[in-house]
Motif scaffolding. Structure first.
Motif, PDB file in Angstrom:
ATOM      1  N   TYR A 107      24.270  27.459  41.683  1.00 36.98           N
ATOM      2  CA  TYR A 107      25.582  28.111  41.739  1.00 36.98           C
ATOM      3  C   TYR A 107      26.527  27.346  42.688  1.00 36.98           C
ATOM      4  CZ  TYR A 107      28.903  31.624  43.519  1.00 36.98           C
ATOM      5  OH  TYR A 107      30.033  32.284  43.950  1.00 36.98           O
TER       6      TYR A 107
ATOM      7  N   ASP B  72      38.519  38.102  30.481  1.00 39.15           N
ATOM      8  CA  ASP B  72      37.094  38.173  30.835  1.00 39.15           C
ATOM      9  C   ASP B  72      36.317  38.204  29.529  1.00 39.15           C
ATOM     10  OD1 ASP B  72      34.447  39.244  31.898  1.00 39.15           O
ATOM     11  OD2 ASP B  72      35.629  39.380  33.718  1.00 39.15           O
TER      12      ASP B  72
ATOM     13  N   VAL C 113      34.029  38.836  49.885  1.00 40.34           N
ATOM     14  CA  VAL C 113      35.122  39.799  49.723  1.00 40.34           C
ATOM     15  C   VAL C 113      34.519  41.206  49.733  1.00 40.34           C
ATOM     16  CG1 VAL C 113      37.003  40.554  48.236  1.00 40.34           C
ATOM     17  CG2 VAL C 113      36.336  38.140  48.260  1.00 40.34           C
TER      18      VAL C 113
ATOM     19  N   VAL D 289      35.850  41.193  42.217  1.00 34.01           N
ATOM     20  CA  VAL D 289      37.097  40.700  42.812  1.00 34.01           C
ATOM     21  C   VAL D 289      38.257  40.961  41.854  1.00 34.01           C
ATOM     22  CG1 VAL D 289      38.314  38.655  43.650  1.00 34.01           C
ATOM     23  CG2 VAL D 289      35.903  38.984  44.221  1.00 34.01           C
TER      24      VAL D 289
ATOM     25  N   LEU E 245      38.736  33.064  38.439  1.00 29.32           N
ATOM     26  CA  LEU E 245      37.636  33.778  39.101  1.00 29.32           C
ATOM     27  C   LEU E 245      36.410  33.876  38.208  1.00 29.32           C
ATOM     28  CD1 LEU E 245      39.507  37.074  40.188  1.00 29.32           C
ATOM     29  CD2 LEU E 245      39.150  35.065  41.612  1.00 29.32           C
TER      30      LEU E 245
ATOM     31  N   LEU F  48      34.580  31.767  28.542  1.00 30.58           N
ATOM     32  CA  LEU F  48      34.993  30.507  29.193  1.00 30.58           C
ATOM     33  C   LEU F  48      34.373  29.298  28.519  1.00 30.58           C
ATOM     34  CD1 LEU F  48      34.576  31.796  32.840  1.00 30.58           C
ATOM     35  CD2 LEU F  48      36.737  31.004  31.846  1.00 30.58           C
TER      36      LEU F  48
ATOM     37  N   SER G  60      28.526  34.448  39.397  1.00 26.90           N
ATOM     38  CA  SER G  60      28.901  34.514  40.813  1.00 26.90           C
ATOM     39  C   SER G  60      27.701  34.560  41.755  1.00 26.90           C
ATOM     40  CB  SER G  60      29.786  35.741  41.038  1.00 26.90           C
ATOM     41  OG  SER G  60      29.063  36.908  40.716  1.00 26.90           O
TER      42      SER G  60
HETATM   43  P1  NAI Z   1      31.637  38.982  39.370  1.00 28.21           P
HETATM   44  O1  NAI Z   1      30.331  38.466  38.928  1.00 28.21           O
HETATM   45  O2  NAI Z   1      31.753  40.412  39.761  1.00 28.21           O
HETATM   46  O3  NAI Z   1      32.722  38.698  38.238  1.00 28.21           O
HETATM   47  C1  NAI Z   1      32.741  37.526  37.458  1.00 28.21           C
HETATM   48  C2  NAI Z   1      33.335  37.864  36.111  1.00 28.21           C
HETATM   49  O4  NAI Z   1      33.274  36.686  35.309  1.00 28.21           O
HETATM   50  C3  NAI Z   1      32.557  38.958  35.354  1.00 28.21           C
HETATM   51  O5  NAI Z   1      33.416  40.037  35.040  1.00 28.21           O
HETATM   52  C4  NAI Z   1      32.014  38.265  34.133  1.00 28.21           C
HETATM   53  O6  NAI Z   1      32.038  39.068  32.966  1.00 28.21           O
HETATM   54  C5  NAI Z   1      32.963  37.086  33.997  1.00 28.21           C
HETATM   55  N1  NAI Z   1      32.299  35.996  33.270  1.00 28.21           N
HETATM   56  C6  NAI Z   1      31.053  35.503  33.459  1.00 28.21           C
HETATM   57  N2  NAI Z   1      30.777  34.566  32.537  1.00 28.21           N
HETATM   58  C7  NAI Z   1      31.876  34.468  31.760  1.00 28.21           C
HETATM   59  C8  NAI Z   1      32.185  33.685  30.617  1.00 28.21           C
HETATM   60  N3  NAI Z   1      31.322  32.816  30.102  1.00 28.21           N
HETATM   61  N4  NAI Z   1      33.406  33.844  30.064  1.00 28.21           N
HETATM   62  C9  NAI Z   1      34.299  34.738  30.564  1.00 28.21           C
HETATM   63  N5  NAI Z   1      34.059  35.512  31.633  1.00 28.21           N
HETATM   64  C10 NAI Z   1      32.847  35.385  32.222  1.00 28.21           C
HETATM   65  O7  NAI Z   1      32.133  38.035  40.548  1.00 28.21           O
HETATM   66  P2  NAI Z   1      33.156  38.395  41.708  1.00 28.21           P
HETATM   67  O8  NAI Z   1      32.402  38.891  42.859  1.00 28.21           O
HETATM   68  O9  NAI Z   1      34.260  39.196  41.169  1.00 28.21           O
HETATM   69  O10 NAI Z   1      33.682  36.939  42.093  1.00 28.21           O
HETATM   70  C11 NAI Z   1      34.799  36.361  41.455  1.00 28.21           C
HETATM   71  C12 NAI Z   1      34.776  34.859  41.689  1.00 28.21           C
HETATM   72  O11 NAI Z   1      34.837  34.590  43.079  1.00 28.21           O
HETATM   73  C13 NAI Z   1      33.531  34.168  41.170  1.00 28.21           C
HETATM   74  O12 NAI Z   1      33.900  32.911  40.651  1.00 28.21           O
HETATM   75  C14 NAI Z   1      32.685  33.999  42.397  1.00 28.21           C
HETATM   76  O13 NAI Z   1      31.829  32.875  42.270  1.00 28.21           O
HETATM   77  C15 NAI Z   1      33.737  33.799  43.470  1.00 28.21           C
HETATM   78  N6  NAI Z   1      33.274  34.229  44.762  1.00 28.21           N
HETATM   79  C16 NAI Z   1      33.129  35.574  45.012  1.00 28.21           C
HETATM   80  C17 NAI Z   1      32.710  36.008  46.257  1.00 28.21           C
HETATM   81  C18 NAI Z   1      32.624  37.456  46.584  1.00 28.21           C
HETATM   82  O14 NAI Z   1      32.492  37.807  47.750  1.00 28.21           O
HETATM   83  N7  NAI Z   1      32.694  38.355  45.602  1.00 28.21           N
HETATM   84  C19 NAI Z   1      32.355  35.050  47.314  1.00 28.21           C
HETATM   85  C20 NAI Z   1      32.529  33.661  46.938  1.00 28.21           C
HETATM   86  C21 NAI Z   1      32.988  33.288  45.714  1.00 28.21           C
END
Ligand code: NAI
Ligand code: 15L
Length: 270
Positions: free
Chosen positions: A134, A32, A164, A13, A69, A50, A73
């Protein structure tokens, strides 16, 4: 809003938002754990874990709004969820309070309410029914947001995002799809709309088969442009390729519900 911080910049996202939010605010800070592979020279990136309160404090100092974000995830072992999504989310809200940040938009998820059956239509007043550790972390983030809004005056918007993607990926996603541009609309309402105090919006496009009453978002001017039904044939064809999943197909959260499921399906909540 002069300076906006977006966490999770290297994720799926985050990568989309780095394009779609370009120029929307005078300054955007991206953060990130890992550096986005395609980071452009004119983008401001600050690495931070984080779970590390001091690192997060530095990243948040001086920002007006946060789009949070970052984190895990998908379903993962408890230790990972605890660190990134529970402790990490607390660190973000707490630093936001200390630094007088005005607004936070929190990326919650449909998995905070995944154990509602698909035949139920739910709104934002319906109690949470997480379908995973989660999902519990997302319900926690929504509750934390409410605390910081009502006790400390932060303006908080929680987006219960469906999925998304450029188009709905299967039958379940026909009900929960969120076109990336519609996500941007919701984020901008959260950051800019004058009437926000504490809101939960569903992150869903104009989905004919939707399960969610998104009246609160519509009241704030949300006008989604994505129509999942226009992609129906491809989504249903993709669904036909999936293995059978009677528990997942009954509930809104799909495979997040059937994963590790060892309850009695007959006693499952309706
Ligand atoms: P993603 O898994 O692709 O990205 C999450 C990012 O958070 C990663 O780049 C990761 O390096 C970073 N991250 C993880 N642990 C971390 C930490 N301890 N410190 C700093 N950064 C950290 O997830 P995506 O798909 O981009 O989703 C973004 C947000 O939206 C998430 O919170 C997810 O739960 C939420 N979400 C996404 C959906 C989707 O369709 N992609 C659906 C519902 C919610
Ligand atoms: C989510 O919360 C996840 O972050 C995303 O990867 C998808 O699995 C989405 O839900 C979904 O329910 O499709």
């Amino acid at each position: 809003m002069r300076t906006v911080l977006v966490t999770g910049a290297a994720g799926g996202v985050g990568a989309r938002l780095r394009k779609l939010l370009k120029g929307a605010y005078p300054q955007i800070r991206w953060s990130d754990l890992r550096v986005p592979s395609d980071l452009a020279r004119d983008e401001t990136f600050l690495p931070a874990d984080l779970a590390d309160p001091e690192a997060i404090d530095k990243v948040i100092a001086g920002v007006d709004g946060i789009v949070h974000l970052g984190g895990i995830s998908i379903e993962r072992p408890w230790e990972e969820i605890l660190s990134a999504n529970i402790v990490g989310c607390y660190n973000v809200f707490e630093a936001a309070r200390r630094h007088g940040v005005k607004r936070v938009v929190f990326a919650s998820s449909n998995h905070a309410v995944g154990f509602y059956p698909r035949r139920r239509r739910i709104g934002v007043e319906t109690p949470v029914r997480p379908d995973s550790r989660y999902g519990v972390s997302k319900a926690f983030g929504e509750a934390l947001g409410a605390l910081y809004a009502h006790k400390h005056g932060l303006r908080v918007t929680c987006l219960r995002i469906g999925n998304v993607a450029d188009e709905p990926l299967d039958q379940r996603r026909l009900s929960i799809w969120l076109k990336p541009e519609d996500l941007v609309q919701l984020i901008r309402i959260g950051l800019d709309h004058p009437d926000i105090r504490y809101e939960i919006f569903y992150g869903a496009s104009d989905n004919e088969r939707g399960w969610w009453d998104n009246a609160a978002a519509f009241r704030h001017g949300y006008r989604p442009s994505g129509r999942s039904e226009s992609h129906r044939d491809r989504a249903l064809a993709a669904h036909a390729e999936l293995p059978p999943d009677p528990v997942g197909d009954w509930y809104q959260g799909g495979p997040f519900c059937s994963d590790e499921f060892d309850g009695d399906p007959d006693l499952a909540p309706i």
